[in-house]
Scaffold this active site. Sequence first.
Site, PDB file in Angstrom:
ATOM      1  N   ASN A   8      18.837 -10.554  29.451  1.00 48.84           N
ATOM      2  CA  ASN A   8      18.633  -9.133  29.174  1.00 48.84           C
ATOM      3  C   ASN A   8      19.865  -8.640  28.411  1.00 48.84           C
ATOM      4  O   ASN A   8      20.940  -8.527  28.986  1.00 48.84           O
ATOM      5  CB  ASN A   8      18.469  -8.388  30.509  1.00 48.84           C
ATOM      6  N   LYS A  10      20.319  -5.759  27.194  1.00 50.13           N
ATOM      7  CA  LYS A  10      20.569  -4.321  27.423  1.00 50.13           C
ATOM      8  C   LYS A  10      20.836  -3.617  26.085  1.00 50.13           C
ATOM      9  O   LYS A  10      20.204  -3.965  25.090  1.00 50.13           O
ATOM     10  CB  LYS A  10      21.706  -4.155  28.444  1.00 50.13           C
ATOM     11  N   HIS A  97      13.760  -2.278  35.911  1.00 52.29           N
ATOM     12  CA  HIS A  97      15.173  -2.676  35.959  1.00 52.29           C
ATOM     13  C   HIS A  97      15.993  -1.599  36.672  1.00 52.29           C
ATOM     14  O   HIS A  97      15.719  -0.410  36.525  1.00 52.29           O
ATOM     15  CB  HIS A  97      15.719  -2.918  34.546  1.00 52.29           C
ATOM     16  N   GLU A  99      18.748  -0.292  36.087  1.00 53.31           N
ATOM     17  CA  GLU A  99      19.338   0.755  35.243  1.00 53.31           C
ATOM     18  C   GLU A  99      18.289   1.791  34.850  1.00 53.31           C
ATOM     19  O   GLU A  99      18.608   2.969  34.670  1.00 53.31           O
ATOM     20  CB  GLU A  99      20.009   0.105  34.015  1.00 53.31           C
ATOM     21  N   GLU A 170      17.064  -8.475  41.765  1.00 52.30           N
ATOM     22  CA  GLU A 170      18.414  -8.177  41.275  1.00 52.30           C
ATOM     23  C   GLU A 170      19.056  -7.148  42.204  1.00 52.30           C
ATOM     24  O   GLU A 170      18.815  -5.943  42.054  1.00 52.30           O
ATOM     25  CB  GLU A 170      18.361  -7.590  39.857  1.00 52.30           C
ATOM     26  N   GLY A 176      26.457  -6.729  37.043  1.00 53.39           N
ATOM     27  CA  GLY A 176      27.612  -6.366  36.226  1.00 53.39           C
ATOM     28  C   GLY A 176      28.894  -6.194  37.007  1.00 53.39           C
ATOM     29  O   GLY A 176      29.872  -5.649  36.509  1.00 53.39           O
ATOM     30  N   SER A 215      25.196 -11.065  38.036  1.00 55.52           N
ATOM     31  CA  SER A 215      26.431 -11.833  37.823  1.00 55.52           C
ATOM     32  C   SER A 215      26.205 -13.352  37.770  1.00 55.52           C
ATOM     33  O   SER A 215      27.051 -14.127  38.219  1.00 55.52           O
ATOM     34  CB  SER A 215      27.481 -11.467  38.883  1.00 55.52           C
ATOM     35  N   GLY A 236      22.548 -10.825  32.448  1.00 55.93           N
ATOM     36  CA  GLY A 236      23.031  -9.763  31.571  1.00 55.93           C
ATOM     37  C   GLY A 236      24.255 -10.222  30.792  1.00 55.93           C
ATOM     38  O   GLY A 236      24.160 -10.936  29.796  1.00 55.93           O
TER      39      GLY A 236
END
Length: 251
Positions: A8, A10, A97, A99, A170, A176, A215, A236
């Site tokens: 991803n 992003k 997701h 986010e 996730e 992250g 991560s 990510g």
Amino acid sequence: MKKLMAANWKMYKNRADALSTAQELRKLVSDKLPEDREVLIFPPFTSIDRVAEAFSGAQGFHVGGQDYYLHEEGAYTGEISPSMLKDAGAGWGLTGHSERRHVLGEDDELVGQKTAYGLQQGLNVCLCIGETIEQRKGGKVQEVIDRQLAAGVRNVDRDLDPARLAVAYEPVWAIGTGEVAGSEEIEEAHGLTRKKLLELFGDKANEIRILYGGSVKPANVSGIISLDNVDGVLVGGASLASDSFAEIVLG
Ligand code: 13P
């Protein structure tokens, strides 16, 4: 069942960078990609066609859109439809997701509508779920997984080919942050995810891939991918450089 090694990107990369990263990745991976692995990249919308171009004709390489809306066209400023994603070269869509849930305010109901709609419109869909640190500390992991999954697939056709749906677990606190969930935590969460999918879809749930995200790096991927009920990863930060993601894909 093939392991799905997904990236991803992003809101990173312009078109030139996306093209060269995808070309390098293909070069590093395509000769060595095991039969039982597939590669999937979710670039920003503006680079879907470039990644599709770089992957053209390569067996086991796929492209997806990070989001889409609930109509094929119309007065929906800023939105994009599944058919527009397909037109640009995408075969997959991403829903739920963290986010989009926590920064853009999407709720379970909208995530469920998007998941069902994308599948209906011919995209394969990766539905993301996962708890926050407060929910984990409050003993609510199972409750969150059950709720997000039930809502996420509420309107999905139960006759669906299970290869067309993936679920990415996730945990929000591992995204992250450099903090990876431990093996026991991953196996527990993936086991709960499988159990709920079996309840929702019956036996075919054994063929729905469950990815881990949060991560993932070249150094930890082989340990993660060998755990029970881990059928791939969603990466990510470590997917942005071609050499690092190539190591993950082959790791
Ligand atoms: P990181 O790999 O950067 O933790 O991100 C995970 C993620 O959000 C993938 O969708």
